[in-house]
Design a protein around this motif. Sequence first.
Motif, PDB file in Angstrom:
ATOM      1  N   TYR A 164      -1.386   3.452  12.640  1.00  0.00           N
ATOM      2  CA  TYR A 164      -2.508   2.502  12.652  1.00  0.00           C
ATOM      3  C   TYR A 164      -2.440   1.722  13.967  1.00  0.00           C
ATOM      4  O   TYR A 164      -1.665   2.092  14.862  1.00  0.00           O
TER       5      TYR A 164
ATOM      6  N   PHE B  15      -9.740  -3.738   9.404  1.00  0.00           N
ATOM      7  CA  PHE B  15      -8.887  -4.479   8.475  1.00  0.00           C
ATOM      8  C   PHE B  15      -7.628  -4.941   9.198  1.00  0.00           C
ATOM      9  O   PHE B  15      -7.196  -4.329  10.184  1.00  0.00           O
TER      10      PHE B  15
ATOM     11  N   TRP C 257       0.840  -1.198   0.000  1.00  0.00           N
ATOM     12  CA  TRP C 257       0.000   0.000   0.000  1.00  0.00           C
ATOM     13  C   TRP C 257       0.878   1.253   0.000  1.00  0.00           C
ATOM     14  O   TRP C 257       1.961   1.248   0.600  1.00  0.00           O
ATOM     15  N   SER C 258       0.403   2.304  -0.611  1.00  0.00           N
ATOM     16  CA  SER C 258       1.135   3.564  -0.547  1.00  0.00           C
ATOM     17  C   SER C 258       1.007   4.127   0.871  1.00  0.00           C
ATOM     18  O   SER C 258       0.055   3.818   1.599  1.00  0.00           O
TER      19      SER C 258
ATOM     20  N   ASP D 197      -4.000  -5.829   7.718  1.00  0.00           N
ATOM     21  CA  ASP D 197      -3.138  -5.912   6.543  1.00  0.00           C
ATOM     22  C   ASP D 197      -1.884  -6.684   6.935  1.00  0.00           C
ATOM     23  O   ASP D 197      -1.298  -6.412   7.988  1.00  0.00           O
TER      24      ASP D 197
END
Length: 346
Positions: free
Chosen positions: A293, A255, A36-37, A257
């Motif tokens: 996050y 989520f 992901w960016s 990741d």
Amino acid sequence: MKRTAIITVIGLVAAVAAWSCSSKQEAPKELNLFAWSEYVPQSVIDGFSKETGIKVNYETYASNEEMLAKLVSGAQRYDLIQPSEYTIEALIKEKQLKPIDWSKVPNGKNIAPQFKNLPHDPKQEYSVPWMAGSVGIVVNTDKVKDDIKGYNDVFQEKYKGRIVVLDDSREIVSWALATIGKGPNDVTPENLAKVKPILEKWLPLVKVYDSDSPKTALLNGDVDIGIVWSGEAALLYNEDPKFKYVLPSEGAHQFIDSLAIPANAPNPDASLAFMNYILRPEVSKLISADFPYTNPNLEARKLLSPEELKNPASYPPGSPKLDTFADIGESSVQVDKLVTDLKAEG
Ligand code: N2P
């Protein structure tokens, strides 16, 4: 040249080729990271390269679907990808991932138990959690005075042209499903037909679609309210606490990741070395510092400052009930078509 001389030259060339090939196998010098960016700090990449001599090629994507499309096209082979839970689940089903040799990833012991053996990878065979998070509402409270609790409060006529949302069909559809009491995995043709009129009302109100950096439009004052990744909301809050994070009352997505190794990865030993590196508490702390996050590394959490742990977007207070996405198979095509068609209608 005499025949024997030619044979000797060929022999030499073959020997050199064999040597360089086997030495390449022993010590991979490259890692092709597809992630992901705005998710992998340059300091982490540099630290890894400095220590191992492995050069990292970091290519970015803005959605699981974009990553999958490139992965299956085979145009480029990757050593590490960073899918969300539902995409890990799909890739495992399709036998597209290489099992992790945990003997080469001893720092796996640092992963918090609540982020291990989750339904998308029940035996923790294929994935190393990178960061978890939620998708929620950010309100610029200087500009929006109403008490915003859920999706229906965001998509109001008075906010037309003042809204940013993630450019992600699966996310957008899950918000509309939540407003009719359905979970994010209740994707059936009937439910898609029910959310269509809702999205027809919502999407023309949106000013900006952005999954890479939705914070930018809020910071610039281009928009006043948005539905974004929690880490983006956490950065906004750090910038100015007037940016409030709200978990939608109708239900929100959590989520997870994770790093995973594609089955055809050219340098899987480099992948394992990178996994082990980012699981070091002091390295994982750097990831939290740049991209706040929810850190799934128990030992890294112990190194975070009280301010980091108090950020309400990174670590929402209480124990809100959040849903995770499951693989919905072919229905994902319908989800994408629904949103793409409606966006095109403008
Ligand atoms: C980081 C994007 C977070 C990914 N820029 C959400 N699954």
